[in-house]
Design an enzyme around this catalytic site. Structure first.
Site, short mmCIF file in Angstrom:
data_model
loop_
_atom_site.label_atom_id
_atom_site.label_comp_id
_atom_site.label_asym_id
_atom_site.label_seq_id
_atom_site.Cartn_x
_atom_site.Cartn_y
_atom_site.Cartn_z
N GLU A 195 2.66 -0.67 4.28
CA GLU A 195 0.83 -0.75 4.15
C GLU A 195 0.27 0.35 5.12
OE1 GLU A 195 2.05 -4.92 3.81
OE2 GLU A 195 2.34 -3.92 4.90
N THR A 196 -0.70 1.06 4.23
CA THR A 196 -1.73 2.52 5.06
C THR A 196 -3.16 0.82 4.65
OG1 THR A 196 -0.38 3.59 3.95
CG2 THR A 196 -2.13 4.48 4.44
#
Length: 279
Positions: free
Chosen positions: A48-49
């Protein structure tokens, strides 16, 4: 020229540095378009970002958008902890002392400090309960196990789409070699109790091939969904620690506690990269 924006990469849930799950956090993402967010998430290639934005809801301290390499999520756990950590380190001041309120796709999520750890309140399940026979057969095939090896199975979806699978013991979980083609678009979390003399209470693995993450190292949203299910069904005490990431060489530790009807999911957060990114 692209704008320079503050950036942090935070290790979350690790028993020690480099043993948790990293999240990339763009601290000031205001003005970036959806294509920019998705492109950067693909580029980081992390599970995830996240992107911190001004809140829309006046009750929130900030708004968070969460992207995997394959698309956007309404909620995810380790990005919630890591992003709150980055926001506080960047000088964020909560509106209410003692808690942080995050706005994201599932609504408002409250966080608090649990000793040296941050913890978030598990959001309500969007889907829970029984799983149909065809899906159970698909899960068994994807995990390459017999149907009768599944002790229990339920939907534990708080946003990403999790399906929880309980096996007999931790060694069964660690021995899994999934067939991701059979798993297709299912998001499968597998859990089993540890031996009584183990350091932790449960072993967990999370498989999400449809999001470009065959196996997630440590997963807060799954931990939250499993907590609601396992505690609610009497399969777990109201306070426990789950290990995750063992099969990937990590040492994730997800701390779970139910207090006054609220499930809190906590873990360590450490900034390992702090600087600027040009987007």
């Amino acid at each position: 020229m692209s704008d320079a924006r503050r950036f942090a990469q935070v290790d979350v849930f690790g028993a020690e540095s480099l043993k948790g799950n990293p999240v990339a956090v763009v601290v000031d993402a205001d003005g970036l378009g959806d294509d920019d967010l998705a492109a950067f998430a693909r580029w980081t290639n992390l599970s995830e970002t996240t992107f911190l934005l001004p809140p829309v809801d006046t009750a929130a301290d900030y708004r968070l958008r969460i992207f995997t390499p394959g698309g956007e999520l309404p909620f995810a756990g380790h990005p919630t902890l890591g992003s709150a950590h980055a926001w506080l380190e960047a000088g964020g001041v909560p509106k209410n002392a003692g808690s942080v309120v995050q706005e994201c796709g599932v609504g408002l999520v409250e966080l608090h400090r649990d000793g040296e750890r941050l913890a978030f309140e598990a959001p309500p399940l969007l889907r829970s309960g029984a799983v149909d026979d065809d899906t159970i057969a698909q899960v068994a095939g994807a995990l390459r196990i017999r149907r009768d090896e599944i002790v229990a199975i339920e939907w534990v979806d708080n946003g990403p789409g999790w399906l929880g699978v309980l096996l007999t013991d931790a060694e069964d979980v660690l021995a899994l070699t999934p067939d991701f083609a059979v798993m297709d678009d299912l998001k499968v979390g597998v859990v089993a109790p540890q031996p009584e003399d183990a350091e932790t209470d449960f072993e967990v693995r999370a498989f999400v091939p449809s999001l470009g993450i065959p196996e997630d190292p440590v997963t807060g949203s799954l931990g939250a969904g499993l907590a609601v299910w396992l505690i609610g069904s009497g399969r777990a005490p109201e306070r426990y620690v789950a290990a995750q990431g063992t099969a990937l060489g990590r040492a994730g530790r997800v701390h779970v506690e139910k207090v006054a009807g609220r499930h809190w999911i906590g873990g360590a957060t450490r900034t390992l990269i702090d600087g600027l990114v040009r987007l």
